[in-house]
Design an enzyme around this catalytic site. Sequence first.
Site: not given
Length: 171
Positions: A108, A134, A141
Amino acid sequence: MASVRIREAEEGDCGHILRLIRELAEYEKLSDQVKISEEALRADGFGENPSYRCLVAEVLPAPGEPQGPSVVGYGLYYFTYSTWKGRNVYLEDIYVTPEYRGTGGISSKIIQKVAQVALDQGCSQFRLAVLDWNHRAVALYKALGAQDLTETEGWHAFRFEGEAMRKLAGK
């Protein structure tokens, strides 16, 4: 957890970056596709007209520990252009070593730093791609506010390489 610093990569980091690129390729089950060398990373990222920029995540030693900082992640990005939106940044790779995933928000922090660079450079978009299996990265995201363009707009990614590219170019 030890203190983590996200900073711009330096030419001397290319060995660490290559190590992490290889780890990422292994994680993605695509190790056979890595052809880049440390020398190419140096020339392409730290020459007169760099093709990419890179951030590294360093774990800083605790006070009194003899070893120096350890590079445990990276984010490699470059600028692109949208005919509809103007300047963009594309995050080609983001990777954090397994022992540091989920322990301090390193991914992040790298993504946030790329977003800061994008805004500072007048970019209207920040793009990246992720393999469909993934799920952890997809969830991250989305949690950070990214749109999944495959879901929302139906985009598919394509590439030309090797013989297909030579044939297309008539060479």
